[in-house]
Design an enzyme around this catalytic site. Structure first.
Site, PDB file in Angstrom:
ATOM      1  N   LYS A  77      29.884  43.068  64.265  1.00 23.24           N
ATOM      2  CA  LYS A  77      29.500  42.126  63.216  1.00 23.24           C
ATOM      3  C   LYS A  77      29.516  40.711  63.787  1.00 23.24           C
ATOM      4  O   LYS A  77      30.360  40.382  64.622  1.00 23.24           O
ATOM      5  CB  LYS A  77      30.469  42.262  62.042  1.00 23.24           C
ATOM      6  CG  LYS A  77      30.085  41.496  60.785  1.00 23.24           C
ATOM      7  CD  LYS A  77      31.040  41.854  59.657  1.00 23.24           C
ATOM      8  CE  LYS A  77      30.728  41.121  58.358  1.00 23.24           C
ATOM      9  NZ  LYS A  77      31.653  41.502  57.264  1.00 23.24           N
ATOM     10  N   SER A 152      29.636  42.735  52.986  1.00 20.55           N
ATOM     11  CA  SER A 152      28.886  41.860  53.866  1.00 20.55           C
ATOM     12  C   SER A 152      28.548  42.478  55.211  1.00 20.55           C
ATOM     13  O   SER A 152      27.789  41.912  55.987  1.00 20.55           O
ATOM     14  CB  SER A 152      29.696  40.578  54.098  1.00 20.55           C
ATOM     15  OG  SER A 152      30.910  40.869  54.775  1.00 20.55           O
ATOM     16  N   SER A 176      33.884  44.833  52.101  1.00 21.07           N
ATOM     17  CA  SER A 176      32.709  44.559  52.927  1.00 21.07           C
ATOM     18  C   SER A 176      32.415  45.592  54.002  1.00 21.07           C
ATOM     19  O   SER A 176      31.380  45.529  54.649  1.00 21.07           O
ATOM     20  CB  SER A 176      32.841  43.179  53.589  1.00 21.07           C
ATOM     21  OG  SER A 176      32.827  42.172  52.604  1.00 21.07           O
TER      22      SER A 176
END
Length: 488
Positions: A77, A152, A176
């Protein structure tokens, strides 16, 4: 063999046996990214030649590797610092910032022989539940290009589901990892707070953030956690523990395990198809010998407001460092230092990030601190106490991971409150610092994945992963592959 359809452990085994070279695996992943990322937008940065050089260097040790994930390509990420590689948090304000150091999780994966493919798209500074707030454009679901992948960590979930990497490392502040795992039909786990170092994770809400993996199945998650869970002296919240034995503990035997179903998680606001799929998962676990019991969890209704007050307050503090002076992007025209701060932050942050900074600053203001932030901390303590009581009656909890399947692009951005409420089943886990896992448990009438969430007490990752593994031994939801993003 079609490499992109293998699990990470299956590929790792093939590499160790000499059936596949590390470079061949990396080339297969890069080819999948080249074919599909244009449609899905799951990656911000693809490291291409750097990836191939790393793969070539690892090949000599493949046959004697100790890690079952040696040579397996993965991705990070874009809020996890990687030395010399752009790390932007999907925000304009960080520009082309390339950290001079690696996050601890990157160091540990390197020691295990991981091959990084690049940095994954996300909600800006991890603030969002749909992966639409990125400066680099929204991520699209590989199951339906007109729908979101969740957020996310949506880039990671979409990439793993679409075969653009065998596992991904994400972060989970209020769901997330688990929510996008549910929307993309993959398995994702947020471990106990403090068991995976946050050193090198660019903070959103420091008391809630936790790094974890998104994988095809529970066994892959166990292998990744075995590699990254450890005490880290560079992280003051890092915990000592008996780490490194999760994979070997996956027996699939859950006879006598008590699984609680909180009634408040199956009432109003939950889509009927999601309810049926999650209750179907409960039946599968029951058929394997688990005992399913119903219980009450009334404090759940306060979790979302408490979470957003605490997270926004911490975000307003953590994001104060982004001012256009020390690193990242800077406004081009300004009249003095204060104007530089104002214009850089106004132009550099997106709407959702600014909304949360303003909310956080408001609840921390001296006139409102007791009315909002202090009460939110009291609710946080109540939620932890409620979990403690629940785990006196049962070993695990089973809930939906999200109230419905993935929404259409744009639907949530037009109604931020709706986006916040989509986290209703996941935020309480972060507030209590517990481990939580999302696993695919079915599909709705449109063919969109549905996820079930398992929750365990602190340091209960082994129990959590074994229950998910048992479920996946008897089901194939996690093995189904989406078509979205395939080249025409």
């Amino acid at each position: 063999m079609e490499l992109t359809k293998l699990t990470a452990l299956e590929l790792g085994g093939a590499i160790k046996r000499g059936e596949v070279s590390v470079r061949e695996a990396a080339e297969a992943a890069l080819a999948a990214i080249a074919a599909r990322n244009g449609a899905l937008n799951a990656y911000i940065t693809v490291t291409g030649e750097r990836t191939l050089d790393r793969a070539q260097a690892l090949q000599a040790g493949a046959g004697t590797a100790r890690s079952p994930l040696y040579g397996v390509p993965m991705a990070l990420k874009d809020n996890i610092c990687t030395r010399g590689v752009k790390t932007s948090c999907a925000s304009k304000i960080l520009g082309d910032f390339a950290p001079p150091y690696d996050a601890t999780v990157v160091d540990r994966l390197r020691e295990a022989g991981a091959v990084s493919l690049g940095k994954l798209n996300m909600d800006e500074f991890a603030m969002g539940s749909t992966s639409e707030t990125s400066f680099y454009g929204p991520v699209r679901s590989p199951w339906d290009l007109e729908r979101v992948p969740g957020g996310s960590s949506g880039g990671g979930a979409a990439a793993v589901a679409a075969g653009m990497g065998w596992y991904a490392i994400g972060s989970d502040t209020g769901g997330s990892i688990r929510q996008p795992a549910a929307h993309c039909g993959v398995t994702g786990i947020k471990p106990t707070y403090g068991t995976v170092s946050r050193y090198g994770l660019i903070a959103y809400a420091s008391s809630l953030d936790q790094i974890g993996p998104l994988c095809r199945d529970a066994a892959d998650c166990a292998a990744v956690l075995d590699a990254v869970m450890a005490r880290d002296p560079r992280d003051a919240t890092s915990l000592d523990g008996d780490y490194g034995r999760l994979l070997e503990g996956l027996t699939g035997d859950i006879r006598g395990v008590k699984i609680g179903l909180p009634g408040e998680c199956f009432g109003a606001g939950l889509d009927g198809e999601v309810r049926d799929a999650v209750l179907g998962a409960a039946q599968v676990l029951k058929d394997r010998g688990a005992e399913v019991v119903e219980l009450s969890f009334p404090v759940l209704e306060y979790a979302v407001p408490a979470y957003y007050i605490i997270a926004a307050a911490e975000a307003s503090s953590n994001l104060s460092r982004f001012d256009g002076v020390k690193y990242g992007w800077r406004a081009q025209e300004y009249g003095g230092l204060e104007d530089l701060y104002r214009k850089t932050r106004t132009q550099g942050f997106g709407a959702e990030v600014k909304r949360r900074i303003l909310l956080g600053a408001f609840v921390l203001f001296s006139g409102y601190y007791d009315a909002y932030y202090k009460k939110a901390l009291q609710v946080k303590a109540m939620i932890k106490s409620a979990f403690d009581q629940a785990f006196r009656r049962c070993d695990l909890l089973l809930t939906p991971a999200a109230p419905a399947a993935a929404p259409r692009l744009g639907d949530s951005l037009g109604d931020p409150l709706r986006m916040y409420l989509s986290d209703i089943y996941t935020v309480s886990v972060n507030l209590a610092g517990l481990p939580g896992l999302s696993m695919p448990c079915g599909f709705d009438c449109r063919g969109l994945p549905i996820g079930a969430q398992l929750i365990a007490p602190h340091f209960g990752e082994g129990r959590l992963l074994n229950a998910a593994h048992a479920f996946q031994l008897d089901t194939d939801h996690h093995r189904r592959a989406p078509k979205g993003g395939d080249p025409a």
